[in-house]
Design a protein around this motif. Structure first.
Motif, PDB file in Angstrom:
ATOM      1  N   MET A 259      22.645  -0.518  18.264  1.00 40.31           N
ATOM      2  CA  MET A 259      22.354   0.099  19.544  1.00 40.31           C
ATOM      3  C   MET A 259      23.575   0.814  20.124  1.00 40.31           C
ATOM      4  O   MET A 259      23.445   1.843  20.760  1.00 40.31           O
ATOM      5  CB  MET A 259      21.871  -0.982  20.509  1.00 40.31           C
ATOM      6  N   GLY A 260      24.741   0.262  19.898  1.00 40.52           N
ATOM      7  CA  GLY A 260      25.941   0.857  20.473  1.00 40.52           C
ATOM      8  C   GLY A 260      26.223   2.223  19.867  1.00 40.52           C
ATOM      9  O   GLY A 260      25.943   2.468  18.707  1.00 40.52           O
ATOM     10  N   ASP A 261      26.758   3.113  20.665  1.00 39.69           N
ATOM     11  CA  ASP A 261      27.145   4.436  20.196  1.00 39.69           C
ATOM     12  C   ASP A 261      28.624   4.588  20.547  1.00 39.69           C
ATOM     13  O   ASP A 261      28.985   4.575  21.722  1.00 39.69           O
ATOM     14  CB  ASP A 261      26.288   5.469  20.924  1.00 39.69           C
ATOM     15  N   VAL A 262      29.461   4.690  19.523  1.00 38.85           N
ATOM     16  CA  VAL A 262      30.900   4.636  19.786  1.00 38.85           C
ATOM     17  C   VAL A 262      31.372   5.759  20.698  1.00 38.85           C
ATOM     18  O   VAL A 262      32.396   5.632  21.344  1.00 38.85           O
ATOM     19  CB  VAL A 262      31.723   4.645  18.482  1.00 38.85           C
ATOM     20  N   TYR A 263      30.612   6.831  20.746  1.00 38.39           N
ATOM     21  CA  TYR A 263      31.016   7.934  21.607  1.00 38.39           C
ATOM     22  C   TYR A 263      30.589   7.686  23.049  1.00 38.39           C
ATOM     23  O   TYR A 263      31.410   7.653  23.956  1.00 38.39           O
ATOM     24  CB  TYR A 263      30.423   9.253  21.113  1.00 38.39           C
ATOM     25  N   THR A 264      29.285   7.494  23.261  1.00 40.11           N
ATOM     26  CA  THR A 264      28.826   7.353  24.646  1.00 40.11           C
ATOM     27  C   THR A 264      29.171   5.989  25.233  1.00 40.11           C
ATOM     28  O   THR A 264      29.233   5.834  26.444  1.00 40.11           O
ATOM     29  CB  THR A 264      27.309   7.591  24.767  1.00 40.11           C
ATOM     30  N   ASP A 265      29.380   4.988  24.383  1.00 39.42           N
ATOM     31  CA  ASP A 265      29.749   3.663  24.876  1.00 39.42           C
ATOM     32  C   ASP A 265      31.236   3.392  24.681  1.00 39.42           C
ATOM     33  O   ASP A 265      31.649   2.230  24.538  1.00 39.42           O
ATOM     34  CB  ASP A 265      28.939   2.579  24.162  1.00 39.42           C
ATOM     35  N   ALA A 266      32.033   4.450  24.680  1.00 37.81           N
ATOM     36  CA  ALA A 266      33.464   4.281  24.393  1.00 37.81           C
ATOM     37  C   ALA A 266      34.129   3.284  25.347  1.00 37.81           C
ATOM     38  O   ALA A 266      34.986   2.501  24.937  1.00 37.81           O
ATOM     39  CB  ALA A 266      34.171   5.630  24.451  1.00 37.81           C
ATOM     40  N   GLY A 267      33.703   3.285  26.606  1.00 37.24           N
ATOM     41  CA  GLY A 267      34.288   2.368  27.589  1.00 37.24           C
ATOM     42  C   GLY A 267      34.046   0.917  27.204  1.00 37.24           C
ATOM     43  O   GLY A 267      34.954   0.078  27.239  1.00 37.24           O
ATOM     44  N   LEU A 268      32.840   0.636  26.802  1.00 37.66           N
ATOM     45  CA  LEU A 268      32.461  -0.712  26.400  1.00 37.66           C
ATOM     46  C   LEU A 268      33.182  -1.112  25.106  1.00 37.66           C
ATOM     47  O   LEU A 268      33.561  -2.269  24.912  1.00 37.66           O
ATOM     48  CB  LEU A 268      30.942  -0.738  26.197  1.00 37.66           C
ATOM     49  N   LEU A 269      33.363  -0.121  24.244  1.00 37.27           N
ATOM     50  CA  LEU A 269      34.080  -0.377  22.992  1.00 37.27           C
ATOM     51  C   LEU A 269      35.511  -0.816  23.296  1.00 37.27           C
ATOM     52  O   LEU A 269      36.026  -1.764  22.696  1.00 37.27           O
ATOM     53  CB  LEU A 269      34.077   0.897  22.148  1.00 37.27           C
ATOM     54  N   LYS A 270      36.142  -0.152  24.248  1.00 39.47           N
ATOM     55  CA  LYS A 270      37.516  -0.509  24.601  1.00 39.47           C
ATOM     56  C   LYS A 270      37.558  -1.907  25.221  1.00 39.47           C
ATOM     57  O   LYS A 270      38.458  -2.701  24.943  1.00 39.47           O
ATOM     58  CB  LYS A 270      38.101   0.522  25.566  1.00 39.47           C
ATOM     59  N   LEU A 271      36.561  -2.189  26.044  1.00 43.07           N
ATOM     60  CA  LEU A 271      36.488  -3.507  26.671  1.00 43.07           C
ATOM     61  C   LEU A 271      36.345  -4.603  25.598  1.00 43.07           C
ATOM     62  O   LEU A 271      37.031  -5.629  25.631  1.00 43.07           O
ATOM     63  CB  LEU A 271      35.286  -3.558  27.617  1.00 43.07           C
ATOM     64  N   ALA A 272      35.471  -4.363  24.636  1.00 46.04           N
ATOM     65  CA  ALA A 272      35.261  -5.340  23.570  1.00 46.04           C
ATOM     66  C   ALA A 272      36.531  -5.503  22.732  1.00 46.04           C
ATOM     67  O   ALA A 272      36.853  -6.606  22.281  1.00 46.04           O
ATOM     68  CB  ALA A 272      34.083  -4.916  22.695  1.00 46.04           C
ATOM     69  N   ALA A 273      37.255  -4.399  22.542  1.00 46.21           N
ATOM     70  CA  ALA A 273      38.508  -4.471  21.780  1.00 46.21           C
ATOM     71  C   ALA A 273      39.524  -5.328  22.528  1.00 46.21           C
ATOM     72  O   ALA A 273      40.209  -6.167  21.935  1.00 46.21           O
ATOM     73  CB  ALA A 273      39.067  -3.072  21.550  1.00 46.21           C
ATOM     74  N   ASP A 274      39.607  -5.153  23.839  1.00 47.84           N
ATOM     75  CA  ASP A 274      40.498  -5.987  24.656  1.00 47.84           C
ATOM     76  C   ASP A 274      40.100  -7.446  24.546  1.00 47.84           C
ATOM     77  O   ASP A 274      40.942  -8.333  24.397  1.00 47.84           O
ATOM     78  CB  ASP A 274      40.390  -5.596  26.144  1.00 47.84           C
ATOM     79  N   ALA A 275      38.801  -7.696  24.645  1.00 47.86           N
ATOM     80  CA  ALA A 275      38.315  -9.072  24.605  1.00 47.86           C
ATOM     81  C   ALA A 275      38.660  -9.730  23.272  1.00 47.86           C
ATOM     82  O   ALA A 275      39.100 -10.883  23.225  1.00 47.86           O
ATOM     83  CB  ALA A 275      36.810  -9.104  24.845  1.00 47.86           C
ATOM     84  N   ALA A 276      38.467  -8.988  22.173  1.00 47.79           N
ATOM     85  CA  ALA A 276      38.759  -9.542  20.846  1.00 47.79           C
ATOM     86  C   ALA A 276      40.251  -9.837  20.717  1.00 47.79           C
ATOM     87  O   ALA A 276      40.662 -10.887  20.198  1.00 47.79           O
ATOM     88  CB  ALA A 276      38.298  -8.577  19.762  1.00 47.79           C
ATOM     89  N   GLU A 277      41.067  -8.921  21.207  1.00 47.53           N
ATOM     90  CA  GLU A 277      42.521  -9.072  21.115  1.00 47.53           C
ATOM     91  C   GLU A 277      42.994 -10.268  21.953  1.00 47.53           C
ATOM     92  O   GLU A 277      43.807 -11.082  21.508  1.00 47.53           O
ATOM     93  CB  GLU A 277      43.164  -7.768  21.621  1.00 47.53           C
ATOM     94  N   THR A 278      42.445 -10.374  23.172  1.00 44.18           N
ATOM     95  CA  THR A 278      42.818 -11.471  24.065  1.00 44.18           C
ATOM     96  C   THR A 278      42.457 -12.818  23.441  1.00 44.18           C
ATOM     97  O   THR A 278      43.249 -13.760  23.438  1.00 44.18           O
ATOM     98  CB  THR A 278      42.079 -11.335  25.417  1.00 44.18           C
ATOM     99  N   LEU A 279      41.259 -12.880  22.892  1.00 43.85           N
ATOM    100  CA  LEU A 279      40.814 -14.119  22.262  1.00 43.85           C
ATOM    101  C   LEU A 279      41.744 -14.489  21.111  1.00 43.85           C
ATOM    102  O   LEU A 279      42.122 -15.648  20.931  1.00 43.85           O
ATOM    103  CB  LEU A 279      39.381 -13.950  21.756  1.00 43.85           C
TER     104      LEU A 279
END
Ligand code: ADP
Ligand code: MG
Length: 685
Positions: A633-653
C-alpha cells in the motif's frame, strides 16, 4: 479464527468461490485482510440531474421515461434509456445487460449511481447501478470498499467474508507498545485493519492507512537494518586484483567509458580489492551504460580465478546478456567460459549447466532466478550481479554461497529516485551513480498525438524501416478485452501487416507466449530478421537493440510515466536519431498534461518528480511505479514523510534495544521474526 485459517472455512465460501478468491491471491484469512480496497464508494444524497458533473461518480433519483433503445455492435449489446427528474433528463447506457429493459420499468422511480460523461451538452451515465430509494438510504453515511475483482466475484462477496472474519477473529496482541503508538501517532492494528475495509469517512480511512503503511515501511527498514549490520561486517574472502584482462578489454572496446562509468568502475575495483565484501548498488538512467560495468566486474572475477553470476528478471533479458557477453568473449578473446541457465532449458541442458557450474568449468553463469536455486551449486562463486531487480536479504546471502562464505554483490537499477529517499531505501548498500549518458547520443524526439495521427505514423515507420532501422509498437493487452476499448497485440499486428508495405516483417511478443518462443522472437529481432515488433510491456526492462529507432506506444494514457520512460529507453541506444510516439487515445486535458511531461523531458529523474507533483498526496492509492518498490500500500514517493518517520523509528529502536531484549519489545520481536521468516525470497527494488 486466526490469520492462517483458510477462507474456504468461512461460511458461504465453497470450493468454487474459494477458487475465485485464490485467483486474487487470497487463500488465508491473512491474505483476505491484506487485500486492501483499491478505492471506496461514497454514497451521497442523490442530486438533481441538471447538476451532475462529467467525470465524477454521481447519484440521481428519477423516473425511467420513454422507450428503451437497443443495438448490437459486434459482440456488444447496448441498451439506452432515459431518466428524468424535475430539473432535467439524462441518458443511461448499459452494456451486455439486455435483461435490464425488463427489470427497469417505464414509470418506475430509482436511484441511479455511476460515472457521468458528457456528450456535447447532454449527459450520459454508463453502467449505472440502481437502487430503490429506501435501499439506497441504508447505504448512505459510510464508505463502501471496492476491491480488485475477478469474473464471478463481487466486492459485496469480499465484504461479506470480511464481516465474518471481523466478528470472530482472534487478534494477536498489539506488537507496538503504548508509548510507541503514541510517539508515532498510530492507531492500534485492530482498529486500523477494521477501518481500512470499513471506514466511516475519509478521515478514518486516512488514519487506518497511515498505520498500515507505517507497518510496511517499518518492517522493511528494520529487516534491512539487520541486513546492513550483517553484510557490512562480512570480510572479503575473494580479494581481487586488477589484471591485464580488464585493461586490455577497455582498450579494445570501440568506445571510451564515460567519466561517470570510469568513476563507478573505480569504486567497484576498490570494493573488490578491499578487506570487506562488496555490497553495492549502481544506479543510472536507462541507456547510461550499466551493463559494461557488470561485464568488467565479472571479468575481473574470472581473471582472478573465480566464478561470477549475473541474474536478470526475465529470460529474454538473461538471453540478451548471454549473447552480448559471448560476443565480447569471442571478439576480444576474454577469459570467460559462460553458461546460460534459464527455466526454458531442457532437463538435460540444465543438468549439463549445473555440472559445469559445480566443476568450475564455467566461470560465468548468466540466467534468471534459476541460478540461485537449491540445485545450483557453485565451484567458487565470488561475485553476483543482479540486473534491474533484486536485492538480497540475510537469508539469501547465506543461501547463495555453497561454502557459507558470502560473495560480493552488485545490484544494477534504473529506478529514478531522489537521493534522500535512496539513502533510506538502500540503506544496506553503498550507492554509485552513473549520472551521464554516453556522448554522441542524439536526444530522442518525442511526440504525443491522438489516433488521427496513425496513418502518418505508419508512413513514418515504413520510412525508417526503408532506411534499415527497426521499430517497437506497444499495446496494453494481449487479446481483445471485454468492454474496454484498448488496443491489443494480436489484432494490432494484423492491422499493421496490412497497413505497412508487404516486404516489412512484422512479428509480435507477449507474456503469455512460451519462454522458448519469446526468446526466439527476441533473437530474431536482435538479428534484424524482424523489422517491426508489436509487444506488450514485456520488453520494458533492459532490452538493448541499438538499431531500433522508433517506439510507438498505443493507449499511452494507460501507463505510468515511469513505465513509459522505461519503454522509451528501448530506443536512442545507438548512433541513429530515435523517435518516440505516444498515442493518447483518450485525448483529454488530464492525460495530455501527464504525457506532455514525457514530451518535454528525457530525464528519468525529472519525470518521476513531475509525475509525483501531478499525482499529489491526495492520490491515496496512486499508480504504482512500474516494478519499483513492491509495497502493498505504501508509495515511497507520496508517502515519503511516513517513510522517513519509519526510518527514524527503526533507527531509534536499534539504538535503544538492538537485540530486542527489553520485556516491552517482546511482542514486536515476535512480529518481526515472523515477518523475516515469511519474507519472500527477494525483495524487489
Ligand atoms: P543500461 O544502463 O540501460 O543498462 P546498457 O548498458 O544496455 O544501458 O547500454 C546501452 C548501450 O550503450 C549499449 O549498446 C552499450 O554498448 C552502449 N554504451 C555503453 N557505454 C557506452 C559508452 N561509454 N559510449 C558509447 N556507448 C556506450
Ligand atoms: Mg540494462
Amino acid at each position: 479464527m486466526n490469520r492462517d485459517t483458510l477462507v474456504t472455512e468461512l461460511k458461504g465460501i465453497g470450493e468454487k468461490t474459494g477458487k475465485l478468491f485464490e485467483k486474487l491471491g487470497i487463500r488465508t484469512v491473512e491474505d483476505l485482510l491484506q487485500n486492501y480496497p483499491k478505492d471506496y464508494d461514497d454514497f451521497r444524497e442523490p442530486m438533481p440531474i441538471s447538476q451532475v458533473v462529467p467525470g465524477e461518480v454521481c447519484a440521481v433519483y428519477g423516473v425511467v421515461a420513454g422507450i428503451p433503445n437497443e443495438k448490437k455492435v459486434r459482440s456488444l449489446h447496448i441498451l439506452n434509456m432515459t431518466v428524468m427528474d424535475a430539473s432535467g433528463s439524462m441518458q443511461l447506457t448499459f452494456f451486455n445487460m439486455p435483461f435490464l429493459k425488463k427489470v427497469l420499468k417505464r414509470g418506475g422511480y430509482y436511484v441511479f449511481r455511476g460515472t457521468v460523461q458528457a456528450r456535447g451538452a447532454s449527459r450520459i451515465m454508463e453502467q449505472a447501478r440502481f437502487y430503490a430509494l429506501d435501499e439506497y438510504r441504508k447505504l448512505t453515511g459510510y464508505m463502501s470498499p471496492r476491491y480488485s475483482l475477478t469474473r464471478g466475484l463481487t466486492s459485496q462477496a469480499i465484504q461479506k467474508a470480511l464481516r465474518q472474519v471481523f466478528a470472530t477473529y482472534a487478534y494477536e496482541p498489539e506488537w507496538y507498545g503504548e508509548d510507541f503508538l503514541c510517539r508515532y501517532d498510530l492507531l492500534p492494528y485492530r482498529d486500523a485493519i477494521n477501518r481500512i475495509h470499513f471506514p466511516k469517512d475519509r478521515e478514518e480511512m486516512t488514519q487506518a492507512r497511515r498505520r498500515l503503511v507505517f507497518d510496511e515501511f517499518f518492517t522493511f527498514l528494520y529487516l534491512m537494518r539487520q541486513n546492513k549490520d550483517f553484510s557490512q561486517g562480512l570480510k572479503n574472502r575473494y580479494q581481487m586484483f586488477e589484471t591485464a584482462d580488464t585493461v586490455r578489454f577497455l582498450e579494445q572496446l570501440p568506445f571510451p567509458l564515460t567519466r561517470a562509468q570510469k568513476k563507478v568502475w573505480q569504486e567497484i575495483k576498490d570494493d573488490l580489492g578491499s578487506s570487506h565484501c562488496m555490497n553495492r548498488l549502481v544506479q543510472g538512467d536507462v541507456g547510461s551504460g550499466k551493463t559494461i560495468l557488470a561485464v568488467l566486474a565479472l571479468l575481473m572475477a574470472a581473471a582472478n580465478g573465480y566464478q561470477g553470476a549475473m541474474m536478470a528478471p526475465t529470460e529474454v533479458l538473461a538471453m540478451q546478456h548471454y549473447e552480448t557477453i559471448s560476443a565480447y568473449t569471442k571478439r576480444y578473446g576474454l577469459v570467460f567460459r559462460p553458461v546460460l541457465l534459464v527455466g526454458s532449458l531442457s532437463a538435460s541442458e540444465k543438468r549439463e549447466a549445473y555440472a559445469r557450474m559445480a566443476s568450475g568449468k564455467a566461470n560465468l553463469v548468466i540466467g534468471t532466478q534459476a541460478l540461485i536455486q537449491e540445485k545450483a551449486i557453485y565451484h567458487s562463486l565470488a561475485l553476483v550481479v543482479t540486473d534491474e531487480q533484486h536485492r538480497f536479504g540475510v537469508k539469501q546471502r547465506e543461501h547463495l554461497s555453497g561454502k557459507g562464505e558470502s560473495p560480493h554483490i552488485l545490484v544494477m537499477s534504473a529506478t529514478p529516485i531522489p537521493r534522500t529517499l535512496a539513502i533510506i531505501l538502500y540503506g544496506d548498500l553503498h550507492i554509485s551513480v552513473v549520472d551521464e549518458l554516453p556522448s554522441g547520443r542524439l536526444p530522442i524526439k518525442n511526440c504525443v498525438v491522438n489516433t488521427a495521427y496513425r496513418p502518418k505514423a505508419y508512413r513514418f515507420i515504413a520510412g525508417q524501416v526503408a532506411q534499415g532501422r527497426q521499430v517497437y509498437v506497444i499495446c496494453p493487452q494481449v487479446e481483445e478485452g471485454d468492454l474496454e476499448d484498448l488496443e491489443n497485440v494480436t489484432d494490432y499486428t494484423d492491422k499493421l501487416r496490412s497497413a505497412l508495405p508487404e516486404q516489412i516483417q512484422v512479428a509480435y511478443l507477449h507474456g503469455k507466449m512460451r519462454p522458448g518462443e519469446k526468446n526466439r522472437i527476441m533473437e530474431e529481432f536482435a538479428a534484424h530478421s524482424i523489422d517491426v515488433l508489436v509487444s506488450t510491456t514485456v520488453i520494458e526492462v533492459g532490452i538493448n537493440v541499438p538499431n531500433a529507432t522508433v517506439m510507438m506506444v498505443e493507449n499511452a494514457e494507460r501507463f505510468g510515466l515511469a513505465q513509459l520512460h522505461q519503454l522509451r529507453g528501448r530506443v536512442g541506444r545507438g548512433q541513429h536519431q530515435s523517435y518516440c510516439i505516444f498515442v493518447d487515445t483518450r485525448d483529454n486535458p488530464d492525460t495530455r498534461k501527464r504525457l506532455e511531461i514525457l514530451n518535454h523531458s528525457n530525464d528519468g529523474f525529472h519525470i518521476a518528480s513531475e509525475d509525483l507533483k501531478l499525482r499529489g498526496p491526495g492520490d491515496l492509492f496512486g499508480i504504482r511505479q512500474s516494478g519499483a518498490f513492491s509495497f502493498r500500500m505504501g508509495d515511497v514517493y507520496t508517502d515519503a514523510g511516513l517513510l522517513k518517520l519509519a526510518a527514524d523509528a527503526a533507527e531509534t529502536l536499534f539504538r535503544e534495544d538492538p537485540a530486542l531484549l527489553l520485556p516491552q519489545n517482546q511482542p514486536l520481536r515476535k512480529y518481526l521474526e515472523s515477518k523475516a521468516a515469511n519474507q519472500v525470497d527477494f525483495r524487489s527494488i
